[in-house]
Design an enzyme around this catalytic site. Structure first.
Site, short mmCIF file in Angstrom:
data_model
loop_
_atom_site.label_atom_id
_atom_site.label_comp_id
_atom_site.label_asym_id
_atom_site.label_seq_id
_atom_site.Cartn_x
_atom_site.Cartn_y
_atom_site.Cartn_z
N THR A 1 -15.90 40.62 -10.76
CA THR A 1 -16.96 40.68 -9.96
C THR A 1 -16.83 39.88 -8.53
O THR A 1 -16.97 40.34 -7.63
CB THR A 1 -18.28 39.88 -10.54
OG1 THR A 1 -18.60 40.65 -11.64
CG2 THR A 1 -19.44 39.84 -9.58
N HIS B 1 -24.66 32.29 1.22
CA HIS B 1 -26.04 32.21 1.61
C HIS B 1 -26.82 30.81 2.17
O HIS B 1 -25.93 29.82 1.67
CB HIS B 1 -26.87 32.54 0.35
CG HIS B 1 -26.75 34.03 0.17
ND1 HIS B 1 -27.25 35.13 0.70
CD2 HIS B 1 -25.92 34.52 -0.70
CE1 HIS B 1 -26.89 36.14 0.30
NE2 HIS B 1 -26.07 35.76 -0.77
N VAL C 1 -10.47 37.28 -24.74
CA VAL C 1 -10.77 36.46 -26.02
C VAL C 1 -11.49 37.76 -27.13
O VAL C 1 -12.40 38.46 -26.73
CB VAL C 1 -12.12 35.65 -25.66
CG1 VAL C 1 -12.42 34.85 -26.93
CG2 VAL C 1 -11.55 34.27 -24.70
N LYS D 1 -31.69 41.58 -2.61
CA LYS D 1 -31.80 40.90 -1.00
C LYS D 1 -31.74 41.89 -0.11
O LYS D 1 -31.67 42.00 0.95
CB LYS D 1 -30.76 40.10 -0.84
CG LYS D 1 -30.81 38.60 -1.57
CD LYS D 1 -29.66 37.69 -0.95
CE LYS D 1 -29.94 36.24 -1.62
NZ LYS D 1 -29.82 36.24 -3.00
N ARG E 1 -23.04 43.12 -10.70
CA ARG E 1 -23.66 41.76 -10.77
C ARG E 1 -23.99 41.19 -12.12
O ARG E 1 -24.25 41.90 -12.75
CB ARG E 1 -24.90 41.82 -9.87
CG ARG E 1 -24.93 42.15 -8.41
CD ARG E 1 -26.33 42.22 -7.87
NE ARG E 1 -26.27 42.79 -6.64
CZ ARG E 1 -26.50 44.06 -6.23
NH1 ARG E 1 -26.20 44.94 -7.18
NH2 ARG E 1 -26.44 44.11 -4.81
N SER F 1 -26.04 36.75 -7.71
CA SER F 1 -26.29 35.98 -6.53
C SER F 1 -27.37 35.14 -6.67
O SER F 1 -28.54 35.51 -7.14
CB SER F 1 -26.83 37.45 -5.37
OG SER F 1 -27.02 36.58 -4.21
N CYS G 1 3.71 45.94 6.50
CA CYS G 1 2.71 46.93 6.52
C CYS G 1 2.26 46.85 8.04
O CYS G 1 1.90 45.82 8.83
CB CYS G 1 1.38 46.11 5.74
SG CYS G 1 -0.31 46.60 6.23
N CYS H 1 -3.96 52.90 6.96
CA CYS H 1 -3.14 54.07 6.10
C CYS H 1 -3.32 53.59 4.67
O CYS H 1 -2.98 54.43 3.71
CB CYS H 1 -1.56 53.91 6.33
SG CYS H 1 -0.59 52.80 5.41
#
Lengths: 498, 426
Positions: free
Chosen positions: A43, A52, A175, A252, A313, A339, A402, A437
């Site tokens: 996540t 926030h 685990v 949100k 989430r 969140s 790159c 790319c």
């Protein structure tokens, strides 16, 4: 005799890594178990990357109590750990007269919580500050303390610092089982069983499954998927602050996120899903995001999207963080950190240490704790004189790998030095492969470097660990007996040797 | 390999592929003395080096060569002509001072950063492939989804396969070539899926790379979803309806571990843009005069950075020309500004160059928007040519003789591709 630890942390997202770093200040033997090839690959990596201000989360919830403290800790963390972070401020925009009234209530809540610098902006001010937002917006609530972060860099820096201070990191270590015993818990992983006095369940979307292993099935995680769409670099600067509609009870809303690197991202969607492996973006999700975002900023179009991703989430059925000891001695949940989990993570770490202390863990500070991580070199962001100086010191800074993001070979090696084990690990540390790319030119070179540095055959290099291999040998039997392919094994055309 | 580079050049060429090498030779041909080619790859020759199939040089050399052979012929000539070539070197910026001199900043593998001065610069950076993001396929983000060009590099340069069971989205030439290449290496190529109702590759490649191997080409079909967590497991494929929207009611699933994308090429003009060169929104390359000069004096462009070609032979021809004009410029020769602007008309997607001058022969490169047969190319009222067919995948090239433009007195000249009606036909 299994390995003995004071604390075993299950899960290397920003929560687990934050706790690991806090624990590394003390005389403890700590291990962090991560099921993926690198930390931050769950996540944390597929996050909106928002710190926030916390003005809108009610104080009646644990997350409401931790979020403002978490926000305030980021300046110090940023200074010590060098991850990408900037306070760009956030706007809650009102689309109706009713919402305009709602902004006042939000301001009152924010003021009560001590969120600094909140202002109500009228339409004229909003148009002046953000001229590319919709002319139909009536006003906004401005919170200057909100910021944006590269969340994966945050996770990488936290674990690197924790490891430098003595924490043991085990990747590719899911685990498999937990057994309470007199000394705490036995933790079974594919690499063997270890023993820990305390086990912290920071397993994110899988936290309820981990809790169920010790019979603590008193909460459920209801994964909520969010799709995000990254826009072309040329839209950089279109919107300067985070833009939120007014929050509802569950979400949100769909936001405009000017990321730390300046690229604009729009999303996320919010869809509760059954399948915990569902990381698919959808045509409906794209329609929803781009359909809605026009109301906030008419200049953003679906055709501007250069890439998309989805994340899950870890929403608990209590709709709040689930943090605290359980009926199983030594087993502590740090779960449901949806969140504002990222924002709260430093405060969660403090909170968890208090819990551990109350549960009998002695916290005795180390005489020496190095709080700093050297930030990675960012060649592209330097002036010519600084670039020249770096290249004089290390010729690999004059070798571009790159070209879309101007990342040099020295920076690729630096990423490996700092723990990159996969192509995504290189990409999210150095930005190689993040540009237009999307790795078309540099990924083969990055594979060669990883192969050499990790002393692995090149076809064992993966995108993000597990089964995400990139290539297979043409002749599997023959290749297994051979050393890794060396770049010099290529056919050469030597024009210069006349 | 060149040990060091001196401070002042007549012509600096950015890019060491066929366009860059051709431009360097063109510059030498014009009499320019000090010429430098800067190539970012470790080996000079550009994308030709990974194109180990044959079919190159049929126009220019009148024989069939492989990509590396074609490149080697140019490399030998470049070295014979005492042109400086540095590989593993990257031009990070070009500055133009008040005297019009160009300052080229070069990052050079193993040797640090240096700046050279030059009187003219030729942009020859080539192009890159469009990626998954450009077509926004819904689904997961597993490994095994890659551009056809990267797959070509894995197979031909690094001795590996991208996977075993391959699907290909888009019928661009690289995808078609890779369908054959991977089949020959023992992979199973399950199909090529093309959004348009016609192939986007050369006809000869459709025949030689797909039909000869029994690989199905599904037209008006696209990939509607990608499945698989770590590695690609399958794709959902659907025919497209109006507006190219996938018709999911007629979708089917295809098991595969690899999806190659051959969905178009984009000129790499980041350096040009940082310089302030004016670009054509259609080609996404610079707008150039009949001298292949961009909107900035002394900055020239050729090859795939200018517009995407399908044959290297045409790149060479264009590059030799650009190099000659860049070399002339370096020697102080200034030509009067072009006074005729070419305007793409009916069924013309673009034409290059963008402007013309009377009194010279011109080669026009252009592409059609959609297939048409038979047809007529009309250049204003000045000339016309009959063609059996046009397709977007095949570039059209023709010459305008010097005397033709002498008859013209306007400032814009329109080029049309029109359906050809046989005289007296019913």
């Amino acid at each position: 005799m299994p390995d003995n630890y004071d604390v075993a942390i299950i899960g290397g997202g920003v929560i687990g890594c934050s706790i690991a770093r806090e624990l590394s200040r003390f005389r403890l033997k700590t291990v962090l178990l991560e099921k993926n090839a690198e930390v931050g690959f769950g996540t944390s990596k597929t996050n909106s990357g928002i710190i926030h201000s916390g003005h809108d989360t009610p104080l009646s919830t644990l997350k409401g109590r931790l979020v403002v403290r978490g926000n305030a800790l980021f300046d110090g963390l940023h200074e010590e750990l060098g991850f990408g972070f900037r306070r760009i401020g956030e706007l809650n925009v009102a689309q109706t007269e009713e919402e305009l009234e709602g902004l006042k209530a939000l301001k009152a809540l924010g003021d009560e919580k001590g969120v600094p610098g909140i202002e109500l902006w009228d339409q004229e001010r909003l148009r002046r500050e953000e001229p590319n937002l919709s002319r139909a917006l009536l006003g906004a609530l401005y919170c200057p303390s909100a910021g944006v972060i590269n969340p994966y860099e945050f996770a990488f820096a936290l674990i690197e610092n924790a490891v430098a201070n003595g924490v043991e990191l085990r990747v590719d270590s899911p685990v498999l089982g937990l057994e309470p015993n007199a000394e705490g818990l036995a933790v079974r992983t594919p690499g063997g069983t270890l023993q820990a006095r305390f086990v912290l369940n920071c397993a994110g979307v899988a936290a309820d499954e981990v809790a169920a292993m010790v019979g603590c099935a008193d909460f459920k995680i209801l994964p909520r998927k969010g799709e995000e769409y990254m826009l072309d670099k040329r839209l950089k600067g279109l919107v300067r602050r985070l833009v939120f509609p007014l929050p509802t009870k569950t979400t949100k809303g769909i936001l405009i996120i000017p990321t730390f690197d300046g690229t604009i991202m729009v999303g996320p969607t919010a869809q509760t899903i059954e399948d915990r492996g569902d990381f698919a973006t959808t045509a409906q999700g794209a329609d929803e995001v781009f359909g809605y975002i026009k109301r906030l900023c008419p200049a953003i179009d679906a055709r501007d999207a250069i890439t998309a991703f989805a994340g899950l989430r870890a929403v608990s059925d209590t709709n709040d963080f689930v943090i605290g000891p359980t009926k199983v001695k030594g087993f502590v949940n740090v779960a449901g950190t949806q969140s504002p989990g990222l924002t709260s993570s430093p405060a969660i770490a403090e909170h968890v240490l208090e819990i551990l202390s109350l549960q009998g863990l002695e916290l005795s500070r180390k005489a020496r704790f190095n709080s700093r991580v050297a930030p990675p070199p960012r060649f592209a962001q330097l002036g010519h004189a600084e670039q020249d100086e770096l290249a004089n010191k290390d010729p690999l800074f004059a070798k571009v790998v790159c070209r879309c993001e101007l990342v040099t070979e020295a920076e690729i090696h630096d990423a490996v030095d700092h723990g990159a084990r996969t192509l995504d690990g290189i990409k999210f540390r150095s930005r190689a492969g993040m540009g237009r790319c999307q790795g078309g030119f540099c990924s083969s070179r990055c594979m060669e470097i990883l192969s050499k540095r990790l002393a692995k055959p090149i076809y064992d290099i993966t995108k993000r660990g597990g089964g995400s291999y990139i290539a297979v040998p043409i002749d599997l039997e023959a290749a297994r007996g051979e050393p890794p392919l060396h770049p010099d094994a290529r056919p050469r055309i030597n024009a210069e040797e006349k | 390999m060149l040990g060091r580079i001196e401070g002042r050049y007549d012509v600096v060429v950015v890019g060491g592929g066929p366009a860059g090498l051709g431009a360097a030779l063109g510059a030498r041909d014009s009499g320019a003395e000090r010429i430098l080619v800067v190539d970012r790859e470790p080996e000079t020759g550009g994308i030709l080096l990974q194109c180990i199939h044959s079919g190159f040089g049929l126009h220019h050399f009148k024989e069939e060569l492989t990509g590396p052979e074609y490149a080697e012929r140019f490399l030998e000539r470049v070295v014979d002509h005492d042109i400086d070539v540095i590989s593993g070197s990257y031009v990070s910026s070009v500055g133009i001072d008040s005297d019009g001199d160009k300052h080229v900043r070069i990052l050079r593998e193993g040797r640090g950063i240096s700046t050279v001065e030059s009187k003219s610069v030729v942009l020859a950076m080539g192009c890159r492939e469009r990626t998954r993001g450009a077509v926004r396929i819904p689904g997961t983000r597993p490994s095994g989804v890659l551009t056809a060009g990267l797959a070509q590099k894995l197979v031909n340069m690094m001795g590996m396969l991208p996977g075993k069971r391959i699907a290909i989205l888009g019928s661009g030439d690289i995808g078609l070539i890779m369908a054959r290449r991977l089949t020959l290496e023992g992979c199973e190529v399950v199909g090529v899926f093309e959004l348009m109702p016609y192939s986007n590759g050369l006809t000869r490649n459709v025949v030689q790379c797909l039909e000869d191997f029994g690989i199905p080409l599904h037209l008006s079909t696209t990939v509607a979803q990608i499945h698989g967590r770590d590695r690609l497991e399958k794709i959902t494929v659907a025919p497209v309806g109006p507006g190219f929207v996938p018709d999911l009611s007629r979708a089917w699933e295809v098991e595969c571990d690899t999806l190659l994308l051959s969905i178009g090429l984009v000129p790499e003009n980041e350096l040009s843009q940082s310089l302030g060169v004016e670009l054509d929104v259609i080609t996404r390359g610079p707008r150039v005069s009949s001298s292949m000069e961009t909107s900035l004096p002394g900055i020239f462009a050729c090859g795939n950075v200018l517009h995407v070609h399908d044959l290297v032979d045409f790149v060479t021809e264009e590059a030799l020309k650009a190099g000659r004009f860049a070399g002339e410029y370096a020697q102080g020769i200034r030509r009067p500004k072009d006074n005729i602007t070419l305007v793409p008309g009916n069924n013309v997607r673009y034409c290059v160059p963008h402007t013309l001058a009377p009194g010279r022969e011109h080669t026009i490169y252009m592409r059609a928007k959609e297939p048409m047969k038979p047809c007529l190319i009309k250049v204003g009222d000045l000339m016309q040519r009959k063609l059996g067919f046009v397709v977007p995948a095949e570039m059209i090239m023709f010459k305008i003789k010097p005397d033709v433009l002498d008859r013209f007195h306007g400032d814009t000249l329109r080029i049309d591709i029109l359906p050809y009606e046989k005289e007296g036909g019913r």
